[in-house]
Design a protein around this motif. Structure first.
Motif, PDB file in Angstrom:
ATOM      1  N   ALA A 275      77.287 132.679  94.663  1.00  0.00           N
ATOM      2  CA  ALA A 275      78.422 131.793  94.375  1.00  0.00           C
ATOM      3  C   ALA A 275      77.986 130.501  93.689  1.00  0.00           C
ATOM      4  O   ALA A 275      78.631 130.053  92.744  1.00  0.00           O
ATOM      5  CB  ALA A 275      79.179 131.473  95.656  1.00  0.00           C
ATOM      6  N   GLU A 276      76.895 129.886  94.129  1.00  0.00           N
ATOM      7  CA  GLU A 276      76.446 128.634  93.533  1.00  0.00           C
ATOM      8  C   GLU A 276      75.980 128.834  92.093  1.00  0.00           C
ATOM      9  O   GLU A 276      76.308 128.044  91.202  1.00  0.00           O
ATOM     10  CB  GLU A 276      75.316 128.001  94.361  1.00  0.00           C
ATOM     11  CG  GLU A 276      75.767 127.467  95.710  1.00  0.00           C
ATOM     12  CD  GLU A 276      75.921 128.559  96.763  1.00  0.00           C
ATOM     13  OE1 GLU A 276      75.200 129.586  96.684  1.00  0.00           O
ATOM     14  OE2 GLU A 276      76.757 128.400  97.661  1.00  0.00           O
ATOM     15  N   CYS A 277      75.210 129.892  91.851  1.00  0.00           N
ATOM     16  CA  CYS A 277      74.743 130.170  90.494  1.00  0.00           C
ATOM     17  C   CYS A 277      75.911 130.524  89.582  1.00  0.00           C
ATOM     18  O   CYS A 277      75.973 130.072  88.435  1.00  0.00           O
ATOM     19  CB  CYS A 277      73.720 131.302  90.499  1.00  0.00           C
ATOM     20  SG  CYS A 277      72.146 130.842  91.252  1.00  0.00           S
TER      21      CYS A 277
ATOM     22  N   LYS B 214      69.879 126.187  84.763  1.00  0.00           N
ATOM     23  CA  LYS B 214      69.422 127.419  85.415  1.00  0.00           C
ATOM     24  C   LYS B 214      69.272 128.517  84.380  1.00  0.00           C
ATOM     25  O   LYS B 214      70.028 128.584  83.424  1.00  0.00           O
ATOM     26  CB  LYS B 214      70.418 127.874  86.477  1.00  0.00           C
ATOM     27  CG  LYS B 214      70.404 127.042  87.721  1.00  0.00           C
ATOM     28  CD  LYS B 214      71.231 127.716  88.790  1.00  0.00           C
ATOM     29  CE  LYS B 214      71.119 126.960  90.071  1.00  0.00           C
ATOM     30  NZ  LYS B 214      70.320 127.619  91.043  1.00  0.00           N
ATOM     31  N   LYS B 215      68.306 129.376  84.613  1.00  0.00           N
ATOM     32  CA  LYS B 215      68.089 130.513  83.726  1.00  0.00           C
ATOM     33  C   LYS B 215      68.914 131.690  84.232  1.00  0.00           C
ATOM     34  O   LYS B 215      68.921 131.982  85.422  1.00  0.00           O
ATOM     35  CB  LYS B 215      66.602 130.872  83.704  1.00  0.00           C
ATOM     36  CG  LYS B 215      66.264 131.948  82.725  1.00  0.00           C
ATOM     37  CD  LYS B 215      64.772 132.200  82.677  1.00  0.00           C
ATOM     38  CE  LYS B 215      64.494 133.323  81.707  1.00  0.00           C
ATOM     39  NZ  LYS B 215      63.088 133.647  81.635  1.00  0.00           N
ATOM     40  N   PHE B 216      69.606 132.368  83.332  1.00  0.00           N
ATOM     41  CA  PHE B 216      70.446 133.500  83.697  1.00  0.00           C
ATOM     42  C   PHE B 216      69.580 134.753  83.750  1.00  0.00           C
ATOM     43  O   PHE B 216      68.892 135.082  82.791  1.00  0.00           O
ATOM     44  CB  PHE B 216      71.577 133.678  82.679  1.00  0.00           C
ATOM     45  CG  PHE B 216      72.621 134.651  83.108  1.00  0.00           C
ATOM     46  CD1 PHE B 216      73.616 134.273  83.992  1.00  0.00           C
ATOM     47  CD2 PHE B 216      72.609 135.956  82.651  1.00  0.00           C
ATOM     48  CE1 PHE B 216      74.586 135.165  84.398  1.00  0.00           C
ATOM     49  CE2 PHE B 216      73.566 136.852  83.046  1.00  0.00           C
ATOM     50  CZ  PHE B 216      74.555 136.460  83.927  1.00  0.00           C
ATOM     51  N   ILE B 217      69.613 135.436  84.896  1.00  0.00           N
ATOM     52  CA  ILE B 217      68.862 136.685  85.058  1.00  0.00           C
ATOM     53  C   ILE B 217      69.825 137.809  85.394  1.00  0.00           C
ATOM     54  O   ILE B 217      70.977 137.569  85.743  1.00  0.00           O
ATOM     55  CB  ILE B 217      67.768 136.547  86.150  1.00  0.00           C
ATOM     56  CG1 ILE B 217      68.376 136.152  87.493  1.00  0.00           C
ATOM     57  CG2 ILE B 217      66.697 135.553  85.720  1.00  0.00           C
ATOM     58  CD1 ILE B 217      67.390 136.103  88.636  1.00  0.00           C
ATOM     59  N   PHE B 218      69.347 139.041  85.261  1.00  0.00           N
ATOM     60  CA  PHE B 218      70.218 140.206  85.466  1.00  0.00           C
ATOM     61  C   PHE B 218      70.811 140.221  86.875  1.00  0.00           C
ATOM     62  O   PHE B 218      71.935 140.657  87.075  1.00  0.00           O
ATOM     63  CB  PHE B 218      69.450 141.504  85.187  1.00  0.00           C
ATOM     64  CG  PHE B 218      70.329 142.691  85.009  1.00  0.00           C
ATOM     65  CD1 PHE B 218      71.180 142.788  83.906  1.00  0.00           C
ATOM     66  CD2 PHE B 218      70.333 143.721  85.925  1.00  0.00           C
ATOM     67  CE1 PHE B 218      72.007 143.879  83.729  1.00  0.00           C
ATOM     68  CE2 PHE B 218      71.152 144.821  85.757  1.00  0.00           C
ATOM     69  CZ  PHE B 218      71.991 144.903  84.654  1.00  0.00           C
TER      70      PHE B 218
END
Length: 157
Positions: free
Chosen positions: A108-110, A96-100
């Motif tokens: 919770a899942e991310c 997954k890509k981390f975004i602001f």
């Protein structure tokens, strides 16, 4: 890019690890708040030596440049954390890509995926350091022997 395979830790394993290492006192990942998850990420990055301890002077000087600094205190604190997390998580090859948004309005899942990636890197790093331990000890022993022989040679000459 750094490549390593890691198993996905369950939420209970993540919570157990966080409590055992005392990275954070509270370990409620089921419904993380923005402040809670920011603290978790910051502590993990500091623990992994990816992020220096916060320097309040830098934040203060950044706030002085703004017209209404009271409105920006939180964002000035979170932006460096976001950039560091984004880079580290991309470096680790997280799916997954981390975004602001993941920092200011966490899901919770991310959050579990990102904490999992950071913890797995820690476990991978710790495992590699354990493998290097005997080699480092051997090098230290050789260095001591070299010093002793140099001293012996100096005494003989």
């Amino acid at each position: 890019m750094f490549e390593f395979e890691y198993p996905r830790l369950s939420r209970s394993e993540i919570v157990q690890f966080l409590s055992e290492t005392q990275i954070i006192p509270d370990h409620h990942l089921a419904d993380p708040s923005a402040d809670f998850i920011s603290d978790v990420y910051a502590q993990l990055l500091v623990y992994l030596d990816f992020f220096p301890e916060e320097d309040g002077q830098i934040q203060f000087s950044a706030l002085e440049l703004l017209e209404n600094p009271d409105f920006h205190v939180e964002s000035v604190r979170k932006v460096p954390l976001f950039f560091q997390l984004r880079d580290v998580i991309a470096y680790l090859g997280c799916p997954k890509k981390f975004i602001f948004k993941d920092l200011v309005k966490p899901n919770a899942e991310c959050a579990e995926v990102f904490v999992n990636a950071l913890l797995n890197f820690y476990l991978h790093k710790d495992n590699k350091m354990d493998l290097l331990g005997p080699i480092i000890e051997g090098l230290n022993l050789l260095d001591e022997q070299r010093s002793e022989r140099e001293n012996k040679i100096a005494q003989l000459t």
